[in-house]
Enzyme design. Structure first.
Site, PDB file in Angstrom:
ATOM      1  N   HIS A 202       0.731  -1.098   0.152  1.00  0.00           N
ATOM      2  CA  HIS A 202       0.062   0.050   0.165  1.00  0.00           C
ATOM      3  C   HIS A 202       0.904   1.474   0.191  1.00  0.00           C
ATOM      4  O   HIS A 202       1.350   1.705   1.067  1.00  0.00           O
ATOM      5  CB  HIS A 202      -0.890  -0.024   1.259  1.00  0.00           C
ATOM      6  CG  HIS A 202      -2.098   0.977   1.179  1.00  0.00           C
ATOM      7  ND1 HIS A 202      -2.230   1.841   0.164  1.00  0.00           N
ATOM      8  CD2 HIS A 202      -3.168   0.913   1.818  1.00  0.00           C
ATOM      9  CE1 HIS A 202      -3.457   2.427   0.475  1.00  0.00           C
ATOM     10  NE2 HIS A 202      -3.902   1.845   1.597  1.00  0.00           N
ATOM     11  N   TYR A 207      -0.932   7.314   3.094  1.00  0.00           N
ATOM     12  CA  TYR A 207      -0.482   6.413   4.495  1.00  0.00           C
ATOM     13  C   TYR A 207       1.148   6.650   4.088  1.00  0.00           C
ATOM     14  O   TYR A 207       1.642   7.334   3.288  1.00  0.00           O
ATOM     15  CB  TYR A 207      -0.859   4.890   4.369  1.00  0.00           C
ATOM     16  CG  TYR A 207      -2.357   5.101   4.395  1.00  0.00           C
ATOM     17  CD1 TYR A 207      -3.020   5.824   5.676  1.00  0.00           C
ATOM     18  CD2 TYR A 207      -3.308   4.303   3.596  1.00  0.00           C
ATOM     19  CE1 TYR A 207      -4.488   5.680   5.852  1.00  0.00           C
ATOM     20  CE2 TYR A 207      -4.646   4.666   3.783  1.00  0.00           C
ATOM     21  CZ  TYR A 207      -5.339   5.116   5.110  1.00  0.00           C
ATOM     22  OH  TYR A 207      -6.633   5.298   5.253  1.00  0.00           O
TER      23      TYR A 207
END
Ligand SMILES: Cc1cc2nc3c(=O)[nH]c(=O)nc-3n(C[C@H](O)[C@H](O)[C@H](O)COP(=O)(O)O)c2cc1C
Length: 406
Positions: A202, A207
């Site tokens: 990810h 993030y």
């Protein structure tokens, strides 16, 4: 008790054409082969956090949830963002892969997915400066320690918070950066042990990896910040470390946000932040390091920017990266019709389709899409007497329906 095995019973997996020759004209139902992994169609479930884990462990809820997509023919199911360290979870209820005890819980889900002939994937993640928040269905606030949060242990490239009500992050030391890189690799080893076939890193949605990529969230003055080369260093180190332990026979994917939308033109330039042009360069580099596909998402790193949230708004990124970096891409985002998904593949804008919310609304997305193209698709064998009940597309052609039920 194990689930009856399709292969052992010589049964086709749900979501595969009954007669592949007849379905040749529909790319959605062509298998997608990468390395030794063959996904039986080109429609996958996009990773979606369910905020239903306990101490990072997946459980019966997830069997029900992911199992339902496998039963209804999804080719690939990417299990939700799973923290590589506890403080890398988005919420205290997010799943994780930071310890060996979590392997057996993941394996139960992997086994259920495989039992239906679907391919299990997982996304490994570190939430960076957006960690320790509440699950969205509880609100939008920083979780305190009493409720399982870690508001004083949230980290990022720099000490710049995402928004006022998010944690004040601590800038990672170089030692801590190296330790997180190792944690990604360790999680990859655990995913492999659980039987995962497609691993996705990810790197999107604001993030940790995305925090490093963008100059808007990365204000470091050492070799991890400043220039494009420095901002991409952490992401590339994660890819290198993961690829070194992830079997060469299995595909490695990465999801990135292709722009921060600080420049509101999705294809506009933002050289000191993050834009599609840097995404293309990054895609070329990760390809050299052994990444097999770029999953093209966008946004999430900067609060308050405007998104053009219209159908298929992110397909342009998949197309640009595919063309300029010469790597397979997945398109995702507001793809809710089979014919649109097919159009993306046919026009070679992407190689694979990921669908999120439409699968939550209707886990028969694959079966319904087949009806749109009059493709005689395999239903769950146990449900074959129900095939005629086309939902949105009132066709019975290609139905397996029995006229008499004994
Ligand atoms: C409930 C929910 C949870 C999500 N969790 C994740 C996640 O874990 N990882 C991720 O990369 N994207 C996550 N997303 C984004 C989806 O994967 C997908 O990219 C996005 O919803 C756009 O696709 P859609 O329009 O088909 O839903 C989530 C979306 C939803 C609705």
């Amino acid at each position: 008790m194990s689930v009856p095995d399709l292969a052992a019973n010589k049964l086709n997996p749900p979501g595969t054409p009954v007669n592949p020759e007849e379905a040749k004209h529909v790319k959605l139902f062509h298998p997608f082969q990468q390395k030794s992994v063959k996904i039986h169609n080109r429609i996958g479930v996009s990773p979606m956090c369910m905020y239903s884990s306990v101490r990072g462990h997946l459980n019966d809820y997830h069997i029900l949830h992911y199992g339902s997509f496998a039963l209804k023919g999804a080719g690939l199911i990417i299990i939700e963002a799973s923290g590589v360290v506890p403080e890398g979870r988005i919420t205290p209820q997010c799943s994780g892969l930071w310890n060996d005890d979590q392997i057996k819980d993941l394996k139960r889900i992997v086994d259920v997915i495989k039992s239906q002939g679907s391919t299990p994937g997982i996304q490994i993640a570190h939430a960076g400066r957006k960690a320790s928040m509440s699950p969205p269905f509880k609100g939008d606030y920083l979780e305190n320690e009493a409720d399982g949060g870690w508001p004083n242990n949230v980290v990022g490239p720099s000490d710049v918070p995402f928004a006022d009500h998010y944690a004040q992050p601590r800038a990672l030391t170089k030692e801590q950066i190296k330790s997180i890189v190792r944690s990604f690799a360790d999680a990859a080893v655990r995913a492999d042990k659980a039987g995962i076939e497609v691993l996705e890193i990810h790197g999107a949605h604001g993030y940790l990896i995305g925090n490093f990529l963008s100059g808007h969230s990365n204000k470091r003055t050492d070799e991890y910040g400043g220039s494009y080369e420095n901002r991409t260093r952490f992401g590339l180190e994660v890819v290198k470390a993961v690829r070194a332990v992830w079997p060469t026979s299995k595909p490695l994917w990465i999801r990135i946000s292709c722009t921060d939308y600080v420049n509101p033109d999705p294809m506009g330039h933002d050289p000191n932040g993050w834009d599609i042009y840097q995404s293309i360069e990054f895609a070329k580099e990760v390809k050299r390091l052994g990444v097999d596909l770029i999953d093209c998402s966008s946004g999430g790193n900067i609060k308050g920017v405007k998104y053009p949230a219209v159908p298929m708004y992110q397909v342009q990124f998949a197309e640009a990266i595919r063309r300029h970096a010469q790597i397979d891409t997945a398109a995702v985002g507001l793809i809710v019709e089979g014919k649109d998904a097919e159009d993306i593949l046919r026009k070679e804008k992407a190689d694979f389709i990921l669908v999120g919310r439409e699968f939550l609304r209707d886990n028969e997305f694959v079966l319904v899409s087949a009806q749109e193209f009059d493709v005689n698709i395999t239903w769950p064998n146990q449900y074959s007497w129900a095939v005629k009940k086309a939902r949105r597309h009132n066709t019975t052609k290609g139905s397996d329906e029995k006229t008499t039920i004994p």
